[in-house]
Design an enzyme around this catalytic site. Structure first.
Site, short mmCIF file in Angstrom:
data_model
loop_
_atom_site.label_atom_id
_atom_site.label_comp_id
_atom_site.label_asym_id
_atom_site.label_seq_id
_atom_site.Cartn_x
_atom_site.Cartn_y
_atom_site.Cartn_z
N GLU A 43 0.82 -1.20 0.00
CA GLU A 43 0.00 0.00 0.00
C GLU A 43 0.86 1.26 0.00
O GLU A 43 1.93 1.30 0.62
CB GLU A 43 -0.94 0.07 1.22
CG GLU A 43 -2.26 -0.65 1.05
CD GLU A 43 -2.13 -2.14 1.32
OE1 GLU A 43 -2.94 -2.90 0.77
OE2 GLU A 43 -1.21 -2.52 2.04
N THR A 44 0.34 2.27 -0.69
CA THR A 44 0.83 3.64 -0.58
C THR A 44 -0.27 4.45 0.08
O THR A 44 -1.43 4.39 -0.33
CB THR A 44 1.17 4.23 -1.95
OG1 THR A 44 2.27 3.51 -2.53
CG2 THR A 44 1.55 5.70 -1.83
#
Length: 264
Positions: free
Chosen positions: A48-49
């Protein structure tokens, strides 16, 4: 026109580099187009970002969104913890709140040498999932499911969980659900492994959202609201878990391993 975005690479649920779960944290002045956020997630190539923008509604300190390398998701625990680590370290506060689009208001607090993260506790119910069970390699003792896409599979002991060799490509065809294998732990109260191949993550390193489901699940089984957990991925991660009403509090450290600018 070239745009530079402040960027941090954080190992969440780890006190030293190369452990826990990697997340990128990016502080934006305003929201970029949705497809650009996903493209950045693909460029970073972490599970995830996290993207944060100052919240102007007064409901929270920041708005928060998360993207995998393939799409935007509704909830991510480790990238929220990483965002709290970055913002509290930068701004010097003791707590920070985030307004999200699908998971309400989330909070990260300083907690000793680490942080505590409040997520909505995710309830699951006894169920069946024969397609997934057949793909896990070893059949679990029982299955609990949530309509939010969390599948908790209970195994006899930690050794069984560690030995699992599921059919990842088969699980991928079942959609973006989380398949959470769990058992009583050896050095910790519980242990788990989490597979999300339909979401672009064959096996996640340390999964905050999965522990938001494991917290009420194991609190009921153990008969107490606080306990310890270990996610037995290749990188591994230690957590403390506490059920408080409708919230699951996840505790753990973070470490920044890269700080710089993303040039867009």
């Amino acid at each position: 026109m070239t745009q530079t975005i402040p960027y941090w690479h954080v190992d969440a649920f780890s006190a030293k580099p190369f452990g826990g779960n990697q997340a990128a944290v990016m502080v934006l002045d305003e929201w970029l187009p949705d497809d650009v956020l996903v493209q950045i997630g693909a460029e970073n190539l972490f599970a995830e970002t996290a993207f944060v923008v100052r919240d102007e509604t007064g409901e929270a300190d920041w708005e928060l969104r998360w993207c995998t390398p393939t799409y935007e998701i509704a909830l991510c625990g480790h990238a929220t913890l990483a965002s709290g680590h970055v913002l509290l370290g930068r701004d010097g506060a003791d707590s920070v709140t985030f307004r999200t689009r699908k998971s309400g208001i989330l909070e990260v607090r300083r907690d000793g040498d680490g942080y505590a993260l409040a997520l909505p506790a995710i309830a699951t119910e006894p169920s069946e999932h024969p397609e997934a069970v057949a793909l896990m390699g070893t059949a679990p003792q029982s299955v609990n499911r949530s309509d939010l896409g969390y599948n908790i599979m209970l195994y006899r002991d930690e050794a069984e969980v560690r030995a699992l060799t599921p059919d990842i490509r088969g699980l991928e065809k079942l959609g973006a659900d989380q398949f959470i294998a769990t058992a009583p732990g050896n050095a910790t109260d519980i242990v788990s492994r989490v597979f999300v191949p339909g979401g672009g993550v064959d096996e996640d390193s340390v999964t905050g959202s999965a522990h938001a489901a494991l917290t009420p699940y194991w609190a009921a089984k153990l008969g107490r609201e606080s306990f310890t957990a270990y996610q037995a991925s290749q990188r591994g991660g230690d957590l403390t878990l506490r059920l408080e009403g409708e919230r699951a509090w996840l505790g753990g450290p973070c470490v920044t391993v890269v700080e710089g600018k993303f040039i867009l």
